[in-house]
Write a protein that holds these residues in place. Structure first.
Motif, PDB file in Angstrom:
ATOM      1  N   GLU A  50       0.839  -1.195   0.000  1.00 27.32           N
ATOM      2  CA  GLU A  50       0.000   0.000   0.000  1.00 27.32           C
ATOM      3  C   GLU A  50       0.876   1.248   0.000  1.00 27.32           C
ATOM      4  O   GLU A  50       1.969   1.251   0.555  1.00 27.32           O
ATOM      5  N   THR A  51       0.377   2.303  -0.634  1.00 28.53           N
ATOM      6  CA  THR A  51       1.063   3.592  -0.599  1.00 28.53           C
ATOM      7  C   THR A  51       0.213   4.577   0.192  1.00 28.53           C
ATOM      8  O   THR A  51      -0.916   4.901  -0.197  1.00 28.53           O
ATOM      9  N   LEU A  52       0.752   5.018   1.314  1.00 26.30           N
ATOM     10  CA  LEU A  52       0.098   6.008   2.160  1.00 26.30           C
ATOM     11  C   LEU A  52       0.826   7.333   1.987  1.00 26.30           C
ATOM     12  O   LEU A  52       2.047   7.399   2.154  1.00 26.30           O
ATOM     13  N   ALA A  53       0.099   8.387   1.640  1.00 33.15           N
ATOM     14  CA  ALA A  53       0.694   9.711   1.478  1.00 33.15           C
ATOM     15  C   ALA A  53       0.401  10.554   2.709  1.00 33.15           C
ATOM     16  O   ALA A  53      -0.726  10.563   3.214  1.00 33.15           O
ATOM     17  N   ILE A  54       1.429  11.247   3.190  1.00 35.50           N
ATOM     18  CA  ILE A  54       1.272  12.216   4.272  1.00 35.50           C
ATOM     19  C   ILE A  54       1.616  13.579   3.683  1.00 35.50           C
ATOM     20  O   ILE A  54       2.751  13.812   3.268  1.00 35.50           O
ATOM     21  N   VAL A  55       0.618  14.461   3.608  1.00 41.49           N
ATOM     22  CA  VAL A  55       0.808  15.736   2.924  1.00 41.49           C
ATOM     23  C   VAL A  55       0.583  16.903   3.879  1.00 41.49           C
ATOM     24  O   VAL A  55      -0.067  16.772   4.915  1.00 41.49           O
ATOM     25  N   GLY A  56       1.113  18.048   3.488  1.00 43.93           N
ATOM     26  CA  GLY A  56       0.972  19.260   4.276  1.00 43.93           C
ATOM     27  C   GLY A  56       2.098  20.220   3.976  1.00 43.93           C
ATOM     28  O   GLY A  56       3.098  19.857   3.357  1.00 43.93           O
ATOM     29  N   GLU A  57       1.938  21.466   4.426  1.00 45.05           N
ATOM     30  CA  GLU A  57       2.972  22.468   4.223  1.00 45.05           C
ATOM     31  C   GLU A  57       4.210  22.149   5.050  1.00 45.05           C
ATOM     32  O   GLU A  57       4.173  21.337   5.976  1.00 45.05           O
ATOM     33  N   SER A  58       5.300  22.802   4.723  1.00 43.15           N
ATOM     34  CA  SER A  58       6.519  22.653   5.510  1.00 43.15           C
ATOM     35  C   SER A  58       6.246  23.072   6.955  1.00 43.15           C
ATOM     36  O   SER A  58       5.564  24.070   7.211  1.00 43.15           O
ATOM     37  N   GLY A  59       6.764  22.294   7.898  1.00 43.94           N
ATOM     38  CA  GLY A  59       6.546  22.587   9.311  1.00 43.94           C
ATOM     39  C   GLY A  59       5.318  21.936   9.897  1.00 43.94           C
ATOM     40  O   GLY A  59       4.977  22.185  11.059  1.00 43.94           O
ATOM     41  N   SER A  60       4.652  21.073   9.146  1.00 50.21           N
ATOM     42  CA  SER A  60       3.442  20.435   9.660  1.00 50.21           C
ATOM     43  C   SER A  60       3.739  19.194  10.496  1.00 50.21           C
ATOM     44  O   SER A  60       2.842  18.648  11.136  1.00 50.21           O
ATOM     45  N   ARG A 217       7.096  -1.253  -5.737  1.00 49.71           N
ATOM     46  CA  ARG A 217       6.030  -1.598  -4.788  1.00 49.71           C
ATOM     47  C   ARG A 217       5.264  -2.820  -5.273  1.00 49.71           C
ATOM     48  O   ARG A 217       4.956  -3.736  -4.497  1.00 49.71           O
ATOM     49  N   GLN A 218       4.962  -2.852  -6.575  1.00 50.09           N
ATOM     50  CA  GLN A 218       4.208  -3.978  -7.125  1.00 50.09           C
ATOM     51  C   GLN A 218       5.050  -5.254  -7.135  1.00 50.09           C
ATOM     52  O   GLN A 218       4.549  -6.330  -6.801  1.00 50.09           O
ATOM     53  N   ASP A 219       6.321  -5.140  -7.515  1.00 53.14           N
ATOM     54  CA  ASP A 219       7.176  -6.327  -7.622  1.00 53.14           C
ATOM     55  C   ASP A 219       7.530  -6.906  -6.267  1.00 53.14           C
ATOM     56  O   ASP A 219       7.604  -8.130  -6.107  1.00 53.14           O
ATOM     57  N   ARG A 220       7.745  -6.043  -5.279  1.00 53.66           N
ATOM     58  CA  ARG A 220       8.226  -6.502  -3.968  1.00 53.66           C
ATOM     59  C   ARG A 220       7.141  -6.499  -2.890  1.00 53.66           C
ATOM     60  O   ARG A 220       7.395  -6.924  -1.762  1.00 53.66           O
ATOM     61  N   ASN A 221       5.953  -5.961  -3.203  1.00 54.46           N
ATOM     62  CA  ASN A 221       4.861  -5.845  -2.228  1.00 54.46           C
ATOM     63  C   ASN A 221       5.287  -5.003  -1.021  1.00 54.46           C
ATOM     64  O   ASN A 221       4.897  -5.266   0.114  1.00 54.46           O
ATOM     65  N   THR A 222       6.091  -3.984  -1.292  1.00 55.08           N
ATOM     66  CA  THR A 222       6.591  -3.111  -0.238  1.00 55.08           C
ATOM     67  C   THR A 222       5.550  -2.045   0.099  1.00 55.08           C
ATOM     68  O   THR A 222       4.894  -1.505  -0.790  1.00 55.08           O
ATOM     69  N   ALA A 223       5.411  -1.734   1.378  1.00 51.15           N
ATOM     70  CA  ALA A 223       4.561  -0.624   1.788  1.00 51.15           C
ATOM     71  C   ALA A 223       5.362   0.670   1.655  1.00 51.15           C
ATOM     72  O   ALA A 223       6.523   0.729   2.064  1.00 51.15           O
ATOM     73  N   ILE A 224       4.757   1.697   1.077  1.00 43.14           N
ATOM     74  CA  ILE A 224       5.435   2.976   0.882  1.00 43.14           C
ATOM     75  C   ILE A 224       4.685   4.064   1.641  1.00 43.14           C
ATOM     76  O   ILE A 224       3.458   4.197   1.512  1.00 43.14           O
ATOM     77  N   VAL A 225       5.424   4.822   2.441  1.00 47.04           N
ATOM     78  CA  VAL A 225       4.882   6.011   3.091  1.00 47.04           C
ATOM     79  C   VAL A 225       5.493   7.207   2.372  1.00 47.04           C
ATOM     80  O   VAL A 225       6.687   7.472   2.496  1.00 47.04           O
ATOM     81  N   LEU A 226       4.683   7.904   1.600  1.00 49.11           N
ATOM     82  CA  LEU A 226       5.134   9.009   0.754  1.00 49.11           C
ATOM     83  C   LEU A 226       4.881  10.325   1.472  1.00 49.11           C
ATOM     84  O   LEU A 226       3.730  10.712   1.689  1.00 49.11           O
ATOM     85  N   ILE A 227       5.951  11.018   1.835  1.00 46.79           N
ATOM     86  CA  ILE A 227       5.844  12.282   2.549  1.00 46.79           C
ATOM     87  C   ILE A 227       6.117  13.402   1.548  1.00 46.79           C
ATOM     88  O   ILE A 227       7.197  13.467   0.961  1.00 46.79           O
TER      89      ILE A 227
END
Length: 356
Positions: A50-60, A217-227
């Motif tokens: 799964e790819t989970l994105a954590i978004v926000g302005e700088s300093g969040s 991610r698809q080949d290895r089934n790795t979880a990605i946390v995208l900041i």
């Protein structure tokens, strides 16, 4: 054999624990100007593939929460008043430093924002990746070098046999980022933390790097946390999104729900300031006024209220909690959450902008 409860926290009954879980995490820094609450009660999880994105302005608080997972936040000056981080039920924060070091690079790896500063300029790129392999695996130099060549080829670096002996300054920005990805993947980690992985790259290379991460991610089934603060990047690659502001998560849900049915005024502001390529006629962009607050002097109540177009006196009285949104036909099956008392007005205003 007795289990050491101070270093492990396995879930023995019930459903399996999430691959990586952050539970009510608080990271505070004591400074001359007061206590900086960089992360203030954050909870999220990510599963395999799964790819989970954590978004926000700088300093969040995005990067601090990620660095805490790897134990890279120095204590002092940082303190952890509450919360936990668990990998398949094992508490990382309760582990001794020696065990945390074993996890770094083996089960959890990180792609840092600036590969030029993350790579050591006086060592060859191949030697740095090989060191990562030999730190966690009992292999010879020959075997490690062979694996480095395979990794460089896998991440798309041309002519690996030549590049393996070159120094970081001999790589372009895109190739340095690919080398960082190769280093992060050297021990086949379960979780990959990507902290602004494309910030310093041009648009074409950004697309190549993100396609590479998607393939891995698809080949290895790795979880990605995208900041990231790049919402366009998130729209194309994330499964779920957490929106952070002033050290807290203010909205969380599937990618489609957050982009098409935002429930928090801050998310509304981020999306309203983004040019949309899926519309023939662009609506007027609405930038968010002001700047994010100092995390040592967060405004009372909802921290976003000084910048919010929907704010009322009630927004100053108490910090809104992150609650499930009571709406139907949502892509994530009702798991959309928001910390805003005016979520109904936010969605209505956003839908009006969509049909303009």
């Amino acid at each position: 054999m007795a289990r050491n409860d101070s270093t492990t926290d396995f879930q023995l009954d019930g459903p399996a624990a999430p691959l990586l879980e952050v539970d009510d995490l608080r990271v505070h820094f004591k400074t001359d100007k007061g206590v900086v609450k960089a992360v203030d009660g954050v909870s999220w999880h990510v599963e395999e593939g799964e790819t989970l994105a954590i978004v926000g302005e700088s300093g969040s608080g995005k990067s601090v929460s990620a660095m805490s997972i790897l134990g890279l936040v120095p204590t002092p000056p940082a303190t952890f008043p509450s919360g936990d981080i668990r990998l398949r039920g094992r508490s990382i924060l309760k582990m001794p430093e020696k065990q945390q070091r074993k996890l770094r690079g083996s089960e959890i790896a990180m792609i840092f924002q600036d590969p030029l500063t993350a790579l050591n300029p006086v060592f060859r790129v191949g030697d740095q990746i090989a060191e990562m392999i030999r730190t966690h695996q009992q292999v010879t130099k020959t075997v490690a070098r062979r694996k480095v060549l395979d990794l460089l080829g896998e991440v798309g670096i041309p002519n690996p046999a030549v590049r393996i002996n070159q120094y970081p300054h001999e790589f372009s920005g895109g190739m340095r980022q690919r080398a960082m990805i190769a280093m992060a993947l050297a021990n086949d980690p379960k979780v990959l933390l990507a902290d602004e992985p494309t910030t310093a790259l041009d648009v074409t290379i950004q697309a190549q790097i993100m396609l590479l991460l998607e393939k891995l991610r698809q080949d290895r089934n790795t979880a990605i946390v995208l900041i990231t603060h790049d919402l366009g990047l998130v729209a194309s690659h994330a499964d779920r999104i957490n929106v952070m502001y002033a050290g807290r998560i203010v909205e969380a849900g599937s990618c489609d729900d957050v982009f098409y049915r935002p429930q928090h005024a801050y998310t509304f502001g981020l999306l309203s300031s983004l040019a949309r390529m899926d519309k023939k006629r662009q609506t007027r962009l609405l930038p968010i006024k002001g700047v994010p607050p100092s995390l040592s002097r967060v405004p009372p109540g909802c921290p976003f209220h000084p910048r919010c177009r929907f704010a009322t006196e009630a927004c100053v009285e108490a910090v809104p909690t992150l609650e499930t949104v009571k709406l139907v036909d949502m892509a994530d099956g009702g798991l959309h959450r928001a910390a805003c008392i005016h979520s109904d007005q936010v969605e209505m205003a956003f839908q009006e902008r969509v049909v303009e």
